[in-house]
Design a protein around this motif. Structure first.
Motif, PDB file in Angstrom:
ATOM      1  N   GLU A  32       0.822  -1.205   0.000  1.00 24.53           N
ATOM      2  CA  GLU A  32       0.000   0.000   0.000  1.00 24.53           C
ATOM      3  C   GLU A  32       0.858   1.258   0.000  1.00 24.53           C
ATOM      4  OE1 GLU A  32      -2.570  -0.305   3.333  1.00 24.53           O
ATOM      5  OE2 GLU A  32      -3.921  -1.760   2.391  1.00 24.53           O
ATOM      6  N   SER A  33       2.035   1.200   0.634  1.00 27.19           N
ATOM      7  CA  SER A  33       2.878   2.393   0.678  1.00 27.19           C
ATOM      8  C   SER A  33       3.324   2.801  -0.721  1.00 27.19           C
ATOM      9  CB  SER A  33       4.100   2.140   1.567  1.00 27.19           C
ATOM     10  OG  SER A  33       4.993   1.215   0.970  1.00 27.19           O
ATOM     11  N   VAL A  34       3.561   1.811  -1.588  1.00 27.83           N
ATOM     12  CA  VAL A  34       3.930   2.130  -2.966  1.00 27.83           C
ATOM     13  C   VAL A  34       2.750   2.779  -3.684  1.00 27.83           C
ATOM     14  CG1 VAL A  34       4.693   1.174  -5.170  1.00 27.83           C
ATOM     15  CG2 VAL A  34       5.602   0.250  -3.017  1.00 27.83           C
ATOM     16  N   ALA A  35       1.550   2.214  -3.464  1.00 28.25           N
ATOM     17  CA  ALA A  35       0.357   2.770  -4.113  1.00 28.25           C
ATOM     18  C   ALA A  35       0.063   4.176  -3.619  1.00 28.25           C
ATOM     19  CB  ALA A  35      -0.842   1.863  -3.850  1.00 28.25           C
ATOM     20  N   GLU A  36       0.283   4.409  -2.317  1.00 31.21           N
ATOM     21  CA  GLU A  36      -0.005   5.732  -1.762  1.00 31.21           C
ATOM     22  C   GLU A  36       0.879   6.822  -2.373  1.00 31.21           C
ATOM     23  OE1 GLU A  36      -2.294   6.661   0.227  1.00 31.21           O
ATOM     24  OE2 GLU A  36      -3.068   4.846   1.161  1.00 31.21           O
ATOM     25  N   GLY A  37       2.099   6.462  -2.774  1.00 30.50           N
ATOM     26  CA  GLY A  37       3.013   7.464  -3.319  1.00 30.50           C
ATOM     27  C   GLY A  37       2.878   7.678  -4.815  1.00 30.50           C
ATOM     28  N   SER A  79       1.519  15.516   0.008  1.00 31.96           N
ATOM     29  CA  SER A  79       0.624  14.531   0.620  1.00 31.96           C
ATOM     30  C   SER A  79       0.900  13.112   0.124  1.00 31.96           C
ATOM     31  CB  SER A  79      -0.841  14.911   0.362  1.00 31.96           C
ATOM     32  OG  SER A  79      -1.101  14.992  -1.028  1.00 31.96           O
ATOM     33  N   ARG A  80       1.290  12.950  -1.139  1.00 32.98           N
ATOM     34  CA  ARG A  80       1.583  11.602  -1.638  1.00 32.98           C
ATOM     35  C   ARG A  80       2.778  10.999  -0.909  1.00 32.98           C
ATOM     36  NH1 ARG A  80       3.614  10.995  -6.368  1.00 32.98           N
ATOM     37  NH2 ARG A  80       4.027  13.188  -6.814  1.00 32.98           N
ATOM     38  N   GLN A  81       3.864  11.756  -0.838  1.00 30.78           N
ATOM     39  CA  GLN A  81       5.060  11.252  -0.162  1.00 30.78           C
ATOM     40  C   GLN A  81       4.793  10.983   1.318  1.00 30.78           C
ATOM     41  OE1 GLN A  81       4.778  13.830  -2.126  1.00 30.78           O
ATOM     42  NE2 GLN A  81       6.459  13.943  -3.624  1.00 30.78           N
ATOM     43  N   LEU A  82       4.015  11.867   1.942  1.00 31.88           N
ATOM     44  CA  LEU A  82       3.722  11.685   3.357  1.00 31.88           C
ATOM     45  C   LEU A  82       2.819  10.479   3.590  1.00 31.88           C
ATOM     46  CD1 LEU A  82       3.174  15.413   4.421  1.00 31.88           C
ATOM     47  CD2 LEU A  82       5.067  13.912   5.097  1.00 31.88           C
ATOM     48  N   ALA A  83       1.845  10.283   2.714  1.00 32.53           N
ATOM     49  CA  ALA A  83       0.966   9.115   2.853  1.00 32.53           C
ATOM     50  C   ALA A  83       1.756   7.828   2.687  1.00 32.53           C
ATOM     51  CB  ALA A  83      -0.168   9.190   1.839  1.00 32.53           C
ATOM     52  N   SER A  84       2.697   7.824   1.748  1.00 29.46           N
ATOM     53  CA  SER A  84       3.541   6.646   1.560  1.00 29.46           C
ATOM     54  C   SER A  84       4.418   6.399   2.777  1.00 29.46           C
ATOM     55  CB  SER A  84       4.408   6.819   0.318  1.00 29.46           C
ATOM     56  OG  SER A  84       5.275   5.720   0.144  1.00 29.46           O
ATOM     57  N   ALA A  85       5.006   7.482   3.317  1.00 28.48           N
ATOM     58  CA  ALA A  85       5.852   7.340   4.505  1.00 28.48           C
ATOM     59  C   ALA A  85       5.042   6.873   5.716  1.00 28.48           C
ATOM     60  CB  ALA A  85       6.529   8.674   4.820  1.00 28.48           C
ATOM     61  N   LYS A  86       3.806   7.337   5.818  1.00 27.57           N
ATOM     62  CA  LYS A  86       2.951   6.914   6.937  1.00 27.57           C
ATOM     63  C   LYS A  86       2.692   5.416   6.882  1.00 27.57           C
ATOM     64  CE  LYS A  86      -1.773   7.341   8.680  1.00 27.57           C
ATOM     65  NZ  LYS A  86      -3.085   8.021   8.528  1.00 27.57           N
ATOM     66  N   ASP A 231       6.590   3.769  19.665  1.00 26.43           N
ATOM     67  CA  ASP A 231       7.399   4.815  19.025  1.00 26.43           C
ATOM     68  C   ASP A 231       7.063   4.922  17.537  1.00 26.43           C
ATOM     69  OD1 ASP A 231       8.663   5.390  21.395  1.00 26.43           O
ATOM     70  OD2 ASP A 231      10.396   4.114  20.998  1.00 26.43           O
ATOM     71  N   GLN A 232       6.889   3.771  16.902  1.00 30.13           N
ATOM     72  CA  GLN A 232       6.486   3.790  15.493  1.00 30.13           C
ATOM     73  C   GLN A 232       5.119   4.451  15.330  1.00 30.13           C
ATOM     74  OE1 GLN A 232       9.697   2.814  13.931  1.00 30.13           O
ATOM     75  NE2 GLN A 232       8.148   2.121  12.495  1.00 30.13           N
ATOM     76  N   LEU A 233       4.208   4.158  16.254  1.00 31.15           N
ATOM     77  CA  LEU A 233       2.878   4.762  16.189  1.00 31.15           C
ATOM     78  C   LEU A 233       2.957   6.273  16.360  1.00 31.15           C
ATOM     79  CD1 LEU A 233      -0.197   4.479  16.033  1.00 31.15           C
ATOM     80  CD2 LEU A 233      -0.201   4.072  18.508  1.00 31.15           C
ATOM     81  N   ILE A 234       3.846   6.725  17.232  1.00 28.40           N
ATOM     82  CA  ILE A 234       4.031   8.170  17.410  1.00 28.40           C
ATOM     83  C   ILE A 234       4.524   8.803  16.107  1.00 28.40           C
ATOM     84  CG2 ILE A 234       5.442   9.905  18.600  1.00 28.40           C
ATOM     85  CD1 ILE A 234       5.277   8.136  21.092  1.00 28.40           C
ATOM     86  N   ASP A 235       5.433   8.113  15.423  1.00 28.50           N
ATOM     87  CA  ASP A 235       5.903   8.624  14.127  1.00 28.50           C
ATOM     88  C   ASP A 235       4.749   8.702  13.127  1.00 28.50           C
ATOM     89  OD1 ASP A 235       8.449   8.850  15.114  1.00 28.50           O
ATOM     90  OD2 ASP A 235       9.123   6.909  14.339  1.00 28.50           O
ATOM     91  N   VAL A 236       3.858   7.718  13.174  1.00 32.76           N
ATOM     92  CA  VAL A 236       2.695   7.738  12.292  1.00 32.76           C
ATOM     93  C   VAL A 236       1.814   8.943  12.596  1.00 32.76           C
ATOM     94  CG1 VAL A 236       0.535   6.538  11.721  1.00 32.76           C
ATOM     95  CG2 VAL A 236       2.669   5.257  11.871  1.00 32.76           C
ATOM     96  N   GLN A 237       1.578   9.200  13.881  1.00 35.20           N
ATOM     97  CA  GLN A 237       0.746  10.342  14.268  1.00 35.20           C
ATOM     98  C   GLN A 237       1.408  11.668  13.892  1.00 35.20           C
ATOM     99  OE1 GLN A 237      -2.204   9.948  15.189  1.00 35.20           O
ATOM    100  NE2 GLN A 237      -2.280   7.808  15.807  1.00 35.20           N
ATOM    101  N   ALA A 238       2.747  11.718  13.962  1.00 35.52           N
ATOM    102  CA  ALA A 238       3.450  12.935  13.553  1.00 35.52           C
ATOM    103  C   ALA A 238       3.271  13.174  12.048  1.00 35.52           C
ATOM    104  CB  ALA A 238       4.936  12.819  13.902  1.00 35.52           C
ATOM    105  N   ILE A 239       3.288  12.114  11.259  1.00 38.21           N
ATOM    106  CA  ILE A 239       3.056  12.268   9.821  1.00 38.21           C
ATOM    107  C   ILE A 239       1.625  12.728   9.568  1.00 38.21           C
ATOM    108  CG2 ILE A 239       2.941  11.030   7.624  1.00 38.21           C
ATOM    109  CD1 ILE A 239       5.249   9.307   8.587  1.00 38.21           C
ATOM    110  N   ASP A 240       0.684  12.253  10.380  1.00 42.13           N
ATOM    111  CA  ASP A 240      -0.699  12.725  10.248  1.00 42.13           C
ATOM    112  C   ASP A 240      -0.793  14.235  10.454  1.00 42.13           C
ATOM    113  OD1 ASP A 240      -2.060  10.462   9.507  1.00 42.13           O
ATOM    114  OD2 ASP A 240      -2.458   9.803  11.550  1.00 42.13           O
ATOM    115  N   VAL A 241       0.003  14.758  11.371  1.00 42.65           N
ATOM    116  CA  VAL A 241       0.026  16.213  11.573  1.00 42.65           C
ATOM    117  C   VAL A 241       0.549  16.903  10.318  1.00 42.65           C
ATOM    118  CG1 VAL A 241       1.049  18.091  12.931  1.00 42.65           C
ATOM    119  CG2 VAL A 241       0.266  16.004  14.083  1.00 42.65           C
TER     120      VAL A 241
END
Length: 413
Positions: A32-37, A79-86, A231-241
């Motif tokens: 999905e990360s590839v598709a998101e980007g 947003s594409r790059q961030l969605a992929s990174a998330k 910690d990984q979840l926190i990184d995910v939430q930071a990308i959401d911001v």
């Protein structure tokens, strides 16, 4: 063949479907990360423009066209790059979740194995002592029959009663043993769980605590796999911001259209038409949309950080509680092995000798034997409880500082 604890743990981990499910989830997220980007699919349109409604003749009017159009949308900002990174960060949680699951399975299976061992050893102790109580019953009956030892009828009844109580305890222990084996069978299969476990507790469950256990500080617990997953979840939430910030940027689109025109009624050629343009939205009214979503994303990030703090505090408190229980159990086990059990054995032997010499009470001899048996069973329970607490302590202080040893193919069929 008897069940070794290490074999039970290995089988339970290798047969755990949750681990295979986690691998599948991680693989899905990476896909999905590839598709998101990737850019959204372009749109192709086919149509007819400016047809005269009186005749629908494509050559009647100069404005009539057969059109083909192309449009491409470009999502907001990064947003594409961030969605992929998330999505990649979400996939990165799975190795730590698998590591946490592995050590959790080790703890759970160890507890169940020790429950089987406790019941099995307690049954063996009672079976070994049943002969002594039967011997006491025979002595009481012989003394009552011959009237040579001052035995009374109530001594015979008391001996029979104690044998019945032993049988009841055996029945209860066999019930506990069957229940523990069924629970263990969930992890290793019912056929394997029916086997007897080894007679001795594995040495790793009898070892002392690490000398530096008191230094189980917050910085050490941050390497626990459950904390690494958070910690990984926190990184995910930071990308959401960051994604919420992208909502303030416009979304762009480009389009192009080619229009084919037929010849005029007099045969004159008409020029075909081509249109091109760009479009973008205007994020002007942000008060109830972008601002709210940004605030929500920031609040979720802070909530994830708070959850991490609570997790660490919980791990630390539970580890210290386990250590306190282990230390007290070590003291009691030492007392039982070195002092209490030898004294009880001496007391039981002395009471029986006195009764045989017609200088003691039968009830006292029976009570002494029961007390010795109860102490032996209780020592077995304490050893099992000590092993459980050590297994829990090892889970709570698991160090996942290295990369988890779980590849995407390790648990695939």
């Amino acid at each position: 063949m008897k069940l070794e604890l290490t074999d039970v743990i290995n089988v339970a981990i290798m047969n755990d479907p949750w681990l295979r499910q986690s691998v599948q989830v991680q693989g899905a997220l990476l896909e999905e990360s590839v598709a998101e980007g990737t850019l959204p699919d372009p749109r192709l349109t086919l149509g007819a423009a400016n047809l005269p409604t009186d005749t629908f003749d494509t050559g009647q009017e100069a404005m009539t066209q057969a059109t083909i159009g192309f449009a491409q949308r470009f999502p907001r900002g990064d947003s594409r790059q961030l969605a992929s990174a998330k999505t990649k960060q979400m996939a990165g949680m799975q190795p730590f979740l698998r590591e946490n699951r592995r050590v959790r399975v080790m703890e759970t299976v160890t507890h169940l194995w020790l429950e089987v061992w406790r019941s099995q050893q307690s049954i063996q102790l009672i079976e070994d002592n049943r002969g002594l109580f039967e011997q006491l019953a025979d002595v009481a009956e012989a003394g009552y029959t011959s009237a040579s030892m001052g035995a009374r009828q109530q001594d015979i009844i008391r001996a029979s009663l104690e044998l019945t109580r032993l049988q009841d305890r055996l029945t209860a222990l066999h019930s506990q043993l069957a229940s523990s084996r069924e629970s263990l069978g969930e992890w290793i299969g019912p056929n394997q769980a029916r086997l007897a476990v080894t007679d001795d507790v594995p040495p790793q469950l009898l070892r002392g605590l690490p000398l530096d256990w008191a230094e189980t500080r917050v910085d050490a617990l941050t390497r626990h796999p459950s904390i690494r997953a958070t910690d990984q979840l926190i990184d995910v939430q930071a990308i959401d911001v960051d994604l919420a910030h992208q909502a303030y940027r416009p979304e762009w689109s480009v389009f192009a259209q080619y229009g084919y025109r037929d010849r005029a009624p007099n045969g004159q050629d008409r020029a075909d038409l081509f249109s091109v343009g760009i479009g973008f939205d205007l994020p002007i009214f942000t008060g109830n949309r972008q601002d709210r979503k940004l605030n929500a994303a920031a609040a979720r990030l802070e909530a994830a950080k708070t959850e991490r703090t609570l997790q660490i505090r919980g791990l630390q408190a539970r580890a210290r509680a386990a250590v306190a229980r282990i230390e007290r159990l070590d003291e009691r086990i030492k007392l039982y092995e070195q002092t209490l059990l030898p004294q009880m054995e001496q007391q039981a032997s002395a009471a029986l000798t006195a009764y045989n010499n017609d200088d003691g009470d039968f009830a006292e001899a029976v009570r002494a034997r029961i007390a010795e048996l109860n102490a032996s069973v209780e020592l077995t329970q304490m050893v099992a409880e000590r092993g459980k607490n050590l297994a829990s302590f090892r889970y709570l202080t698991t160090d996942s500082s290295e990369t988890p040893s779980f590849s995407l193919t390790q648990y695939q069929d």
